[in-house]
Structures are given as C-alpha cells and as structure tokens.
Design a protein around this motif. Sequence first.
Motif, PDB file in Angstrom:
ATOM      1  N   GLU A  85       0.837  -1.206   0.000  1.00 10.38           N
ATOM      2  CA  GLU A  85       0.000   0.000   0.000  1.00 10.38           C
ATOM      3  C   GLU A  85       0.870   1.253   0.000  1.00 10.38           C
ATOM      4  O   GLU A  85       0.615   2.200  -0.753  1.00 10.38           O
ATOM      5  N   ASP A  86       1.893   1.271   0.854  1.00  8.26           N
ATOM      6  CA  ASP A  86       2.811   2.417   0.905  1.00  8.26           C
ATOM      7  C   ASP A  86       3.548   2.587  -0.419  1.00  8.26           C
ATOM      8  O   ASP A  86       3.685   3.704  -0.929  1.00  8.26           O
ATOM      9  N   ALA A  87       4.029   1.478  -0.971  1.00 11.08           N
ATOM     10  CA  ALA A  87       4.774   1.540  -2.227  1.00 11.08           C
ATOM     11  C   ALA A  87       3.875   2.004  -3.374  1.00 11.08           C
ATOM     12  O   ALA A  87       4.310   2.793  -4.220  1.00 11.08           O
ATOM     13  N   ALA A  88       2.622   1.535  -3.402  1.00 12.76           N
ATOM     14  CA  ALA A  88       1.698   1.957  -4.460  1.00 12.76           C
ATOM     15  C   ALA A  88       1.471   3.460  -4.391  1.00 12.76           C
ATOM     16  O   ALA A  88       1.434   4.142  -5.427  1.00 12.76           O
ATOM     17  N   GLN A  89       1.350   3.971  -3.198  1.00 10.89           N
ATOM     18  CA  GLN A  89       1.188   5.422  -3.035  1.00 10.89           C
ATOM     19  C   GLN A  89       2.428   6.157  -3.553  1.00 10.89           C
ATOM     20  O   GLN A  89       2.325   7.179  -4.234  1.00 10.89           O
ATOM     21  N   GLU A  90       3.601   5.632  -3.256  1.00 12.78           N
ATOM     22  CA  GLU A  90       4.843   6.234  -3.748  1.00 12.78           C
ATOM     23  C   GLU A  90       4.934   6.161  -5.270  1.00 12.78           C
ATOM     24  O   GLU A  90       5.446   7.085  -5.910  1.00 12.78           O
ATOM     25  N   VAL A  91       4.453   5.052  -5.849  1.00  9.03           N
ATOM     26  CA  VAL A  91       4.447   4.926  -7.306  1.00  9.03           C
ATOM     27  C   VAL A  91       3.636   6.060  -7.911  1.00  9.03           C
ATOM     28  O   VAL A  91       4.086   6.737  -8.842  1.00  9.03           O
ATOM     29  N   PHE A  92       2.449   6.307  -7.368  1.00 14.83           N
ATOM     30  CA  PHE A  92       1.613   7.365  -7.927  1.00 14.83           C
ATOM     31  C   PHE A  92       2.208   8.753  -7.697  1.00 14.83           C
ATOM     32  O   PHE A  92       2.091   9.627  -8.556  1.00 14.83           O
ATOM     33  N   MET A  93       2.890   8.950  -6.591  1.00 13.11           N
ATOM     34  CA  MET A  93       3.570  10.238  -6.379  1.00 13.11           C
ATOM     35  C   MET A  93       4.687  10.418  -7.404  1.00 13.11           C
ATOM     36  O   MET A  93       4.875  11.494  -7.968  1.00 13.11           O
ATOM     37  N   LYS A  94       5.421   9.344  -7.678  1.00 16.69           N
ATOM     38  CA  LYS A  94       6.491   9.389  -8.673  1.00 16.69           C
ATOM     39  C   LYS A  94       5.917   9.638 -10.058  1.00 16.69           C
ATOM     40  O   LYS A  94       6.460  10.432 -10.833  1.00 16.69           O
ATOM     41  N   ILE A  95       4.822   8.977 -10.379  1.00 13.80           N
ATOM     42  CA  ILE A  95       4.178   9.172 -11.682  1.00 13.80           C
ATOM     43  C   ILE A  95       3.727  10.620 -11.828  1.00 13.80           C
ATOM     44  O   ILE A  95       3.947  11.245 -12.868  1.00 13.80           O
ATOM     45  N   TYR A  96       3.100  11.154 -10.790  1.00 13.84           N
ATOM     46  CA  TYR A  96       2.604  12.534 -10.842  1.00 13.84           C
ATOM     47  C   TYR A  96       3.747  13.507 -11.116  1.00 13.84           C
ATOM     48  O   TYR A  96       3.622  14.413 -11.931  1.00 13.84           O
TER      49      TYR A  96
END
Length: 94
Positions: free
Chosen positions: A34-45
């Motif tokens: 869950e934490d990593a998925a959130q980081e993925v979306f922050m990186k994508i943004y």
Amino acid sequence: MDGSDHAFRLLVEKYRNDVFRTVFAVLRDQKEAEDAAQEVFMKIYSSLSQYENQGFKTWMTVNGSFPVFHLYFRYFTSWNLFVPDSDYLVLQLF
C-alpha cells in the motif's frame, strides 16, 4: 481541484489495482505494498511532464514502479558478495 488534478485522480482510480497487484507481487506485504503503491503514484505525478504518448501502463511501470522498487530493495536488502575461492561466487542475503 483543477482539471489536471481531476484527470490524475481518474488515472489513480483506473490503475490503482494494477499498481497494487504489481507491488504486492514483489513485496508480499500488504502494508508495504500500500505504501509503495502510493509512492508509485507520487512518482508518476512528478514525472507526467516526461510522458510522450507511448503506452501509459508501460510508461507508468518504468517511471513509477521501477524507481520505487529500487528504493525498497535498497532499504530492505543488503547484499554481501563473498568469494571463498576462484571457482565460484556465493551471493549471500542478510
């Protein structure tokens, strides 16, 4: 919320399950995934300006997931190379 934030929210809603499944398959821990998925979306943004109309899921994986995986593996894994003799190399995880 402006238009680009709304559009990004739609992307998150569309791809969140795919991203979660990908990171969970690697990390095998729901909280960490869950934490990593959130980081993925922050990186994508933060990388959206680099998107050049190629396949979005592929671009998302390369620009979002891989850098996050690299950080997680670097944090959670230490690699120690030990060469007992010249015939083989043993890779030991701590």
